[in-house]
Motif scaffolding. Structure first.
Motif, short mmCIF file in Angstrom:
data_model
loop_
_atom_site.label_atom_id
_atom_site.label_comp_id
_atom_site.label_asym_id
_atom_site.label_seq_id
_atom_site.Cartn_x
_atom_site.Cartn_y
_atom_site.Cartn_z
N PHE A 1 10.25 7.73 -6.81
CA PHE A 1 8.89 7.76 -6.26
C PHE A 1 8.84 8.47 -4.91
O PHE A 1 7.87 9.15 -4.61
CB PHE A 1 8.30 6.35 -6.18
CG PHE A 1 7.89 5.83 -7.52
CD1 PHE A 1 6.75 6.32 -8.14
CD2 PHE A 1 8.62 4.88 -8.18
CE1 PHE A 1 6.35 5.86 -9.38
CE2 PHE A 1 8.25 4.41 -9.42
CZ PHE A 1 7.10 4.90 -10.03
N ARG A 2 9.88 8.32 -4.10
CA ARG A 2 9.94 9.08 -2.84
C ARG A 2 9.95 10.58 -3.12
O ARG A 2 9.34 11.36 -2.39
CB ARG A 2 11.20 8.69 -2.05
CG ARG A 2 11.08 7.40 -1.30
CD ARG A 2 12.29 7.26 -0.37
NE ARG A 2 12.54 5.87 -0.09
CZ ARG A 2 13.67 5.22 -0.36
NH1 ARG A 2 14.69 5.83 -0.91
NH2 ARG A 2 13.79 3.96 -0.05
N CYS B 1 7.11 -1.49 -1.48
CA CYS B 1 7.33 -2.10 -2.80
C CYS B 1 8.80 -2.47 -2.95
O CYS B 1 9.68 -1.76 -2.50
CB CYS B 1 6.95 -1.12 -3.91
SG CYS B 1 5.20 -0.70 -3.94
N ILE B 2 9.03 -3.61 -3.59
CA ILE B 2 10.39 -4.06 -3.84
C ILE B 2 10.80 -3.48 -5.19
O ILE B 2 10.33 -3.90 -6.24
CB ILE B 2 10.48 -5.60 -3.84
CG1 ILE B 2 10.06 -6.13 -2.48
CG2 ILE B 2 11.89 -6.05 -4.21
CD1 ILE B 2 9.90 -7.63 -2.41
N LEU B 3 11.67 -2.47 -5.12
CA LEU B 3 12.10 -1.72 -6.30
C LEU B 3 13.60 -1.46 -6.24
O LEU B 3 14.16 -1.38 -5.14
CB LEU B 3 11.39 -0.36 -6.35
CG LEU B 3 9.89 -0.33 -6.47
CD1 LEU B 3 9.37 1.07 -6.20
CD2 LEU B 3 9.49 -0.78 -7.87
N PRO B 4 14.23 -1.28 -7.40
CA PRO B 4 15.63 -0.82 -7.38
C PRO B 4 15.70 0.53 -6.66
O PRO B 4 14.76 1.33 -6.73
CB PRO B 4 15.98 -0.67 -8.86
CG PRO B 4 15.00 -1.53 -9.58
CD PRO B 4 13.75 -1.52 -8.75
N ASP B 5 16.80 0.78 -5.97
CA ASP B 5 16.94 2.01 -5.18
C ASP B 5 16.70 3.28 -5.98
O ASP B 5 16.07 4.21 -5.50
CB ASP B 5 18.33 2.07 -4.53
CG ASP B 5 18.50 1.02 -3.44
OD1 ASP B 5 17.46 0.57 -2.88
OD2 ASP B 5 19.65 0.67 -3.14
N GLN C 1 0.81 -1.22 0.00
CA GLN C 1 0.00 0.00 0.00
C GLN C 1 0.84 1.26 0.00
O GLN C 1 0.31 2.36 -0.15
CB GLN C 1 -0.92 0.01 1.23
CG GLN C 1 -1.84 -1.19 1.32
CD GLN C 1 -2.82 -1.26 0.17
OE1 GLN C 1 -3.54 -0.31 -0.09
NE2 GLN C 1 -2.83 -2.38 -0.53
N LYS C 2 2.14 1.11 0.20
CA LYS C 2 3.05 2.26 0.25
C LYS C 2 4.24 1.98 -0.64
O LYS C 2 4.65 0.83 -0.80
CB LYS C 2 3.55 2.50 1.68
CG LYS C 2 2.46 2.89 2.65
CD LYS C 2 3.03 3.12 4.02
CE LYS C 2 1.92 3.58 4.95
NZ LYS C 2 2.43 3.88 6.27
N ILE C 3 4.83 3.04 -1.17
CA ILE C 3 6.01 2.90 -2.02
C ILE C 3 7.14 2.22 -1.24
O ILE C 3 7.85 1.39 -1.78
CB ILE C 3 6.47 4.29 -2.55
CG1 ILE C 3 5.43 4.88 -3.50
CG2 ILE C 3 7.84 4.21 -3.21
CD1 ILE C 3 5.18 4.09 -4.77
N GLU C 4 7.27 2.56 0.02
CA GLU C 4 8.33 1.98 0.84
C GLU C 4 8.21 0.46 0.93
O GLU C 4 9.21 -0.24 1.08
CB GLU C 4 8.30 2.61 2.23
CG GLU C 4 9.62 2.60 2.95
CD GLU C 4 10.75 3.23 2.15
OE1 GLU C 4 11.82 2.61 2.09
OE2 GLU C 4 10.58 4.32 1.59
#
Length: 163
Positions: A28-29, A18-22, A13-16
């Motif tokens: 997105f942050r 999500c498993i994403l490349p840094d 539910q939050k970008i934090e």
């Protein structure tokens, strides 16, 4: 219990979360810090998290969003034009919603006339509506549609062995 319910129940539910490349997570942050959602084109292979990230961004910013599936209703110009315009022109029921976002899932499966119509809508109402287009095959999108957005490509950089 169906898979659909499980997927929605455990979707980040939050970008934090999500498993994403840094580098992509930082982008997105930055959007969250600025409180703005630019018109985005998220590109990458199926199942990599484009829809999840778009929904999480909207939820964190308190944005109203409407999802159009490019493989289904997104192939019909009248349906997309009417639904997108109706969504863009209505007042949000959530008083705190500062953004309205149209998420076009599988945008690469929309027809060229649908893409041009959406591009015109985005250019004619920049203060009202933002867009997140999710595409697996970017080459199926028209250049005016691509140029109306910030392009972020999701790629797998290493294979994870599962045993």
């Amino acid at each position: 219990m169906s898979d659909f319910i499980w997927v929605e129940k455990y979707r980040p539910q939050k970008i934090e979360d999500c498993i994403l490349p840094d580098s992509i997570k930082k982008t997105f942050r930055d959007f969250l810090t600025a409180g703005e959602i630019p018109n985005l084109l998220l590109s990458g292979p199926p199942g990599i998290g484009k829809t999840t990230v778009a929904k999480a961004l909207c939820k964190e910013l308190g944005a109203d969003y409407y999802v159009i599936n490019g493989s289904d209703e997104g192939r019909f110009l009248d349906t997309v034009r009417n639904n997108a315009k109706n969504f863009a022109s209505t007042v949000s029921l959530a008083s705190e919603a500062s953004h309205k976002v149209i998420i076009i899932d599988e945008a690469d499966n929309t027809t060229s006339d649908v893409q041009l119509s959406l591009e015109r809508l985005l250019r004619s109402s920049p203060q009202t509506v933002d867009s997140s287009s999710l595409a697996t095959i970017r080459t199926r999108l028209l250049l005016p549609y691509i140029h109306a957005a910030v392009l972020l490509t999701f790629l797998l950089t290493k294979r994870i062995n599962q045993r």
